[in-house]
Structure formats: C-alpha cells, structure tokens
Design a protein around this motif. Structure first.
Motif, short mmCIF file in Angstrom:
data_model
loop_
_atom_site.label_atom_id
_atom_site.label_comp_id
_atom_site.label_asym_id
_atom_site.label_seq_id
_atom_site.Cartn_x
_atom_site.Cartn_y
_atom_site.Cartn_z
N SER A 104 7.75 -10.96 -4.13
CA SER A 104 7.16 -10.01 -3.19
C SER A 104 5.70 -9.74 -3.48
CB SER A 104 7.95 -8.70 -3.20
OG SER A 104 9.26 -8.90 -2.76
N ARG A 105 5.05 -10.60 -4.23
CA ARG A 105 3.64 -10.41 -4.50
C ARG A 105 2.85 -10.51 -3.21
NH1 ARG A 105 0.78 -8.05 -6.57
NH2 ARG A 105 -0.93 -9.53 -6.67
N ILE A 106 1.92 -9.59 -3.02
CA ILE A 106 1.07 -9.60 -1.84
C ILE A 106 -0.32 -10.06 -2.25
CG2 ILE A 106 0.17 -8.21 0.07
CD1 ILE A 106 3.18 -8.50 0.03
N SER A 107 -0.78 -11.16 -1.71
CA SER A 107 -2.08 -11.71 -2.09
C SER A 107 -3.19 -10.78 -1.67
CB SER A 107 -2.28 -13.07 -1.41
OG SER A 107 -3.58 -13.55 -1.66
N VAL A 108 -4.25 -10.68 -2.51
CA VAL A 108 -5.39 -9.82 -2.20
C VAL A 108 -6.10 -10.31 -0.96
CG1 VAL A 108 -7.60 -8.98 -3.08
CG2 VAL A 108 -5.66 -9.20 -4.62
N LEU A 109 -6.15 -11.61 -0.77
CA LEU A 109 -6.87 -12.17 0.36
C LEU A 109 -6.03 -12.23 1.62
CD1 LEU A 109 -8.77 -15.07 -1.40
CD2 LEU A 109 -9.61 -12.83 -0.77
N GLY A 110 -4.85 -11.66 1.58
CA GLY A 110 -4.04 -11.60 2.78
C GLY A 110 -3.40 -12.89 3.17
N LYS A 111 -3.09 -13.75 2.19
CA LYS A 111 -2.45 -15.01 2.54
C LYS A 111 -1.05 -14.79 3.07
CE LYS A 111 -5.11 -17.69 -0.80
NZ LYS A 111 -5.07 -18.54 -2.00
N ARG A 112 -0.44 -13.68 2.61
CA ARG A 112 0.87 -13.31 3.13
C ARG A 112 0.76 -11.93 3.74
NH1 ARG A 112 4.38 -13.99 -2.06
NH2 ARG A 112 2.34 -13.98 -3.04
N LYS A 113 1.27 -11.73 4.88
CA LYS A 113 1.14 -10.45 5.56
C LYS A 113 1.97 -9.39 4.85
CE LYS A 113 0.22 -12.29 10.15
NZ LYS A 113 0.65 -12.31 11.56
N ALA A 114 1.36 -8.19 4.75
CA ALA A 114 2.05 -7.07 4.13
C ALA A 114 3.27 -6.70 4.95
CB ALA A 114 1.11 -5.87 4.02
N GLY A 115 4.35 -6.44 4.26
CA GLY A 115 5.54 -5.98 4.96
C GLY A 115 6.59 -7.04 5.16
N ARG A 116 6.25 -8.30 4.94
CA ARG A 116 7.25 -9.35 5.13
C ARG A 116 8.35 -9.27 4.08
NH1 ARG A 116 4.04 -14.95 6.62
NH2 ARG A 116 3.41 -14.36 8.72
N SER A 132 4.15 9.77 -0.62
CA SER A 132 3.30 9.01 0.31
C SER A 132 2.63 7.84 -0.40
CB SER A 132 2.23 9.94 0.90
OG SER A 132 1.32 9.23 1.70
N ILE A 133 2.25 8.04 -1.66
CA ILE A 133 1.60 6.97 -2.42
C ILE A 133 2.61 5.87 -2.76
CG2 ILE A 133 0.35 6.42 -4.54
CD1 ILE A 133 -0.65 9.34 -4.51
N PHE A 134 3.79 6.28 -3.23
CA PHE A 134 4.80 5.29 -3.62
C PHE A 134 5.33 4.50 -2.42
CE2 PHE A 134 5.54 8.04 -7.49
CZ PHE A 134 5.12 7.07 -8.38
N SER A 135 5.24 5.06 -1.23
CA SER A 135 5.72 4.35 -0.05
C SER A 135 4.90 3.08 0.23
CB SER A 135 5.69 5.27 1.17
OG SER A 135 4.36 5.60 1.53
N ARG A 136 3.71 3.00 -0.36
CA ARG A 136 2.86 1.81 -0.19
C ARG A 136 2.92 0.90 -1.41
NH1 ARG A 136 0.96 6.14 2.36
NH2 ARG A 136 -0.04 5.93 4.39
N ASN A 137 4.03 0.95 -2.13
CA ASN A 137 4.12 0.23 -3.39
C ASN A 137 4.03 -1.28 -3.23
OD1 ASN A 137 7.04 -1.04 -3.63
ND2 ASN A 137 7.27 0.93 -2.62
N ASN A 138 4.29 -1.81 -2.03
CA ASN A 138 4.26 -3.27 -1.86
C ASN A 138 2.89 -3.79 -1.43
OD1 ASN A 138 4.45 -2.07 0.64
ND2 ASN A 138 5.52 -3.79 1.56
#
Length: 674
Positions: free
Chosen positions: A175-187, A624-630
């Motif tokens: 579930s790593r989310i790339s900094v450059l947005g190679k994978r869309k957040a939330g997938r 609210s902060i933890f809800s954006r953990n991904n």
C-alpha cells in the motif's frame, strides 16, 4: 487590436499591403478626422489604376527620404502627397508643401524610435520573467528528485520491515503511495486500525533523528504560569460538625480510581448531611474480580484522623444498627435512584428525610453521583483535601512503588518532587541509603494505555479486527454491559466511523506510539506503560516495542516474588501504575475519559510545581490526521500532531462543572501566588 499584426504597448502599426500606415495619438478631433481622410484616400488610390511605382515617376512625387534603420518611408510620403492633392483636401494646412511633409515624417520617426526603445525594455522584462520561471522549474525539479530518493529509501525500509516483522507483511509494501503520484491515493486503502505505512515512516524518522535535539517543550510545562499555583486544600476555615443525624454507608463500584472518586464524594456528602461516615467499602466487580477493601489500599487510620476536623468517621456501624434490614426499611439507595452528578439539593430533599427517620442510609454504587458545580467553597475544598491529602497508600504498596521508581530512574538515592506524597517515608529512606548523587537520574515517560477489553467494548468503536473482533466485543457487552447491549439493539446509535471522527474512541497502541514519535521523543526514551493488560495482548504491543525498545511495564521491572503480594488484586496493581505514572518526568494519556489519567494529571498539577508536563491529545483532531494515514507524509504528520497536542498544554483554571480531581487549579484547591 485583433486585426493588428504588429503591436508595441498601445502604439499600433499595421501593414496594409505595401504601404506602411502610421497612427498617432492626439487630443485634437481634427487630427483624427484628417488621418481618417488620408487613410480613405490611400485606400482609393490603391484600388485604382495608379500603382505605387507609377506614383514614384509622377511629377508630384516628393523626393525620396534617405534610408534609415526604421525602414523606408518613400511609399508613405507618396501616399501622403497624393492624398493632399486628392479632391482639394488640406490636412492641417501644411501637407501641401515639402517642408511640412518632412517635418511630419521626422516627428513620426522620433515617435517610432521611442516605441522601439520601449519595445526593447519590454523584451528585457520578458526575458527576465522567462529566466525566473526557468529557475523555479529547476528548483522544483531538484526537490522532486530529493523526494523520489526519500521515497526509495522508505520503500527499502518497508521491505526490511516486512522481512524482519511478519506483522507488517502485506501491509507496508503493498500500500505504499509514491510521492510522485505513480499510484493514485485511495486505491489500496489501509484497513481501519492498521498503520503499517506510518509505523514504517516513524521507524525511519526515529533512526534518522538520533542526532537531532528533542523539541524544547517536550519535557516542560509553561513553568512561570503554572508554578504560580500552590497547594492549599489542607487549610481549614470551619469547625467540626457537632450534630450527628445518622450514619452514611457507601459501597463504591468500579476500579481503584473510580472508587477513589466515590470516597471523596462520600466525605462531602457526610458533611452536607451532618452525618457520620462509615469507612467506605468496595463492591466486588465481575470485570475487575478484586476483593480488595479500603484498608488493603489506603491507610485507614490516617484517613480517619486527617478528616476528623471535618467529619466524623467510624470503621463500623453501631451494634444497634447492624441488625437492621436496610433494604426492607428503604435505606438502600442505588445509582439507579440518583441522577448522574446530582445537585446537593437532591440529597437535602430526598436523602435527608430517610436519614432522619432510619438513622442510616446505604449508598450502593455511588459512582459520579455528586455534581461539581454548584457547590459551596468549603465543600469543594473538602473534596480536594480528601483526594490530595487524606488518601495515602498502605506501606506494602509504598515500598514496592519506591522500588519501581528506582528501577525506572536507573538510580538509587534519588527522589522525585512527588515521591514523598506517593511513597511516604520510603522515599526518605532511599535518600538516606545513598546521600551523594554523583549522576543525574534518567528521565522517563509514562503512558497510560486505556485499551483494556472493558474500555474497548464500552466505546462501541471498531479497531481493525474485522468480524472476529466485532463478535468478541458484542459477546463481552452482553455479559458485562447488558444495558448497553440492549440499547445497541433497540436504538440507532452513532456508527463507529462517526464516533471515531468525533474523537470518542480510545487511541489504539499503534496510534499512541505514532503520536509519541511525531512529538519528537527519541528512540532511546524509557517509556513506562500502565494498564499493560491491553486488548489484543503482547501482539498489540509489538508496534510500541519495535519503535521504542526501552518500553517497560511493572511486570518487567519487578520480579515475580516482588509482585506476588499483589497478584489477583487489580486495584492494588493499579495503585502501582498510579505511582509510576504520577512520578514520571512526563505523562501521556491516550483517553481523556479515563479515571486514572484524570487523577494522575490532577495530582501532578497539585504537587508538581509547574514542572510535571502532561500530554493530553485532542482525539478529534488526531482522528482527522490518522484518517489520512495512507497518503500523508511524515513531516506533515509531525507538524499536525505537534500542533494538536500543543494546543492542550495551556495553563488553564478549572472550567465550570469539570472535575477538581483533574483540574485542581481553582481557588478551592490551590492558591494563586503570581
């Protein structure tokens, strides 16, 4: 301007075929009309048979102007001369002679020269803007490269974490989310309660932050403002009561901390009703499974003697009242008969008549059944006097507590500022054993993880355990909280998601350790965890120990032989946790509704002299902060957590209606000396 192929800052020039037609700004209406006729005549001449070359050979053609860097003006002058003789028009009265025509052209040449200078200046400005934009894109490119390198390092760390810790498997890397947005957040969203990604980032930050200094306010309170408050609840301004209307018995329910609050409320009630208090008893709980009584936890004689100037206290009822069937005569009052935080007038109106008639009233339960406001000054002070001065732990708890503090500080012969109030003479005997203190004692942080199964079940929240967790907690509620279980089936209650977003769920161990890491506590920090019997067992503590290897509990610091006198007595074990948390250099609570956290933080305020900081998280903001953990990056996570916690570190007086045990900064408990 759309039809102008060449434009410089409002001075317009257009090419109409071969001739070059110029336009000047003037305040004269005649000038504008004249130039309009010139353009009309020029248009008509071009549409006729006479061409520009024929006009150059005509006798009326003006001499050719010398060439210049602004271009040839031969055709322009030919058009003007031709137009001046067309239909007898006279423009400005001087186009008919050669000198006027030359003067007109020279003026336009100067105008054109100024326009070209302005054009060069504008070009320089455009070039400067282009260079500035290029510099911006270059810096942005460099920053993106650095972020990409950081992302690669984190991914490498995640892989190591997966290999070294099977609990991370399938959570960190997938579930790593790339900094450059190679994978869309939330997938690939993380399940609720699962913070593998943030835990990996925290481990990376702690490893890199060993050489960085801790935040200055991490181990401090706002000393100047908080140290101006001094304890003064021991001051008495009244005489002991003389009349004795009857006897009040209290059987307190709950754990040690809830029982402590009930004892203090019972003291105030005895004074309010001019009655004698029988030493309170503690109700056996199917949750706590502890048979401990008052004298097993607190020094009974000290309690009686210290409170004698305020109320009369006896250990047992007189013989003539012991044989009464209190339930039969209506002298038993349960929590169901009293509203939560009932006003003093309720007791004067409903309880006093029973006391006068039967000479005894037995309160069964008595949890949080006396309001904090409105209450008279002396009654409120009596409440504080009981909590902070009259209740002292028995010697065996004090002795073991002193041993626990020594091992936490890794030094003998050192007593903290609160030790004498917590462990009494054992703090002084420790000082006598080793008078010289060559080195400073080690700091330690205490954390109360209020994450036992009863708290988890009662919260109605979800913690990432799925169907198995849901069924287990529902079964526990059905046995231990039947009223709540029934309410859950018959009433539409807020969803677990709504409860969490409102900050009504206790922090999980994972959330607690992430908060500590974000605040800046070093990896080597010694952390004492109270309430170690957490829901999920040692497996749930893995998140804490993996980030902070110096995490300890009383079970780790004390041997089996030293703990043996307290085994199967949860209230006495809770007393040891109370001592370890209260004496710590910094204390972090994870649930503001916990009685232990409230009592510990209040005790630290009362005796701490403004040097005993307490971390009180705003759970609503943290949710609210933890809800954006991904998706959230660690640096942003740090900033937001620190801001959410620092907002709770202000030195505030007790808000109206709030507990004096938790907020003792009020005139009834403490005196302002600033």
């Amino acid at each position: 301007m759309d039809d102008l192929p060449f434009s410089i800052m409002g001075s317009n020039f257009k090419l109409n075929g071969d001739p070059l037609s110029g336009e000047e700004d003037s305040d004269s209406t005649e000038t504008r009309v004249g130039i309009s006729h010139v353009r009309s005549a020029s248009f008509q001449s071009r549409s006729g048979s006479t061409t520009p070359r024929n006009r150059q050979n005509s006798p009326t053609h003006s001499p050719r102007l010398p060439p210049s860097r602004f271009g040839s003006f031969d055709k322009f002058s030919g058009d003007v001369q031709y137009a001046s003789s067309f239909s007898g028009f006279k423009i400005f009265g001087f186009l008919s002679d050669h000198s006027s025509d030359k003067f007109k052209v020279d003026k336009r040449v100067k105008k054109r020269a100024g326009a070209v200078w302005y054009q060069r200046k504008r070009i320089k400005g455009i070039l400067f803007l282009i260079m500035l934009a290029g510099l911006f894109f270059f810096v942005n490119w460099v920053m993106l490269l650095r972020l990409q390198e950081q992302d690669d390092r984190i991914q490498e760390h995640d892989s190591n974490a997966v290999n070294s810790n099977p609990e991370y498997s399938g959570n960190v890397s997938s579930s790593r989310i790339s900094v450059l947005g190679k994978r869309k957040a939330g997938r690939n969203k993380w399940p609720k309660g699962n913070y593998g990604r943030l835990l990996a980032l925290a481990a990376h930050a702690l490893a890199e932050g060993e050489s960085k200094p801790e935040p200055k306010d991490l181990w401090q309170e706002p000393v100047v403002a908080s140290s101006a408050w001094k304890p003064c609840a021991d001051q008495r301004n009244w005489e002991p009561i003389e009349r004795n209307i009857g006897y009040i018995m209290v059987t307190a329910n709950g754990g040690m901390n809830q029982q402590r609050v009930a004892v203090c409320n019972a003291v105030v009630l005895a004074r309010l009703l001019n009655s004698t208090l029988v030493v309170p008893r503690f109700l056996y709980s199917s949750v706590w499974k502890d048979v401990s009584q008052f004298s097993d936890i607190y020094q009974e004689d000290h309690f009686i003697n210290y409170m004698t100037p305020d109320i009369h206290i006896v250990k047992e009822l007189p013989d003539n009242l012991q044989s009464l069937d209190l339930e039969a005569i209506g002298s038993v009052v349960t929590d169901a008969d009293i509203n939560k935080e009932a006003m003093p007038r309720f007791y004067l109106k409903n309880i006093l008549p029973i006391l006068i008639k039967n000479k005894v009233v037995h309160f069964l339960g008595f949890g949080n059944r006396l309001a904090f406001d409105p209450l008279s000054f002396e009654l409120q002070r009596l409440r504080c006097r009981c909590n902070f001065h009259a209740l002292r732990f028995v010697p065996k708890i004090q002795e073991t507590g002193a041993l626990l503090l020594q091992r936490l500080r890794q030094k003998e012969g050192y007593a903290g500022p609160l030790d004498k109030h917590l462990v009494g003479s054992y703090a002084e005997s420790t000082m006598k054993e080793k008078k010289a203190r060559s080195t400073k004692a080690a700091k330690y942080l205490s954390v109360h993880l209020r994450f036992e199964i009863d708290m988890v079940a009662h919260s109605l929240c979800q913690f990432g355990g799925g169907k198995e967790e849901k069924e287990e907690l529902e079964a526990y509620r059905a046995v231990h909280f039947p009223a709540l279980s029934l309410l859950q089936k018959t009433t539409k209650l807020p969803s677990p998601e709504d409860l969490r977003s409102e900050g009504l769920c206790p922090l999980t161990p994972e959330e607690a350790v992430l908060m500590l890491a974000a605040l800046g506590f070093k990896r080597k920090t010694k952390i004492f965890v109270a309430g170690s019997q957490i829901y999920g067992g040692n497996k749930r503590l893995t998140a804490l120990t993996s980030l902070y290897p110096n995490l300890v509990t009383k079970e780790k610091l004390l041997s089996t032989t030293e703990l043996e006198p307290f085994m199967n007595f949860s209230s006495q074990l809770a007393a040891l946790d109370f001592i370890g948390c209260t004496a710590s250099d910094a204390f972090a609570m994870t649930d503001s509704g916990s009685q232990l956290s409230s009592l510990v933080s209040g005790y630290r305020i009362y005796y701490g002299g403004g040097r005993m900081p307490t971390i009180r998280p705003n759970k609503r903001r943290l949710a609210s902060i933890f809800s954006r953990n991904n998706t959230i990056e660690w640096r942003i996570f740090e900033i937001r957590v620190r801001k959410a916690v620092r907002q709770t570190k202000h030195v505030l007086t007790r808000p109206r209606g709030r507990s004096v045990y938790r907020y003792p900064r009020c005139k009834e408990c403490m005196c302002w000396t600033g």
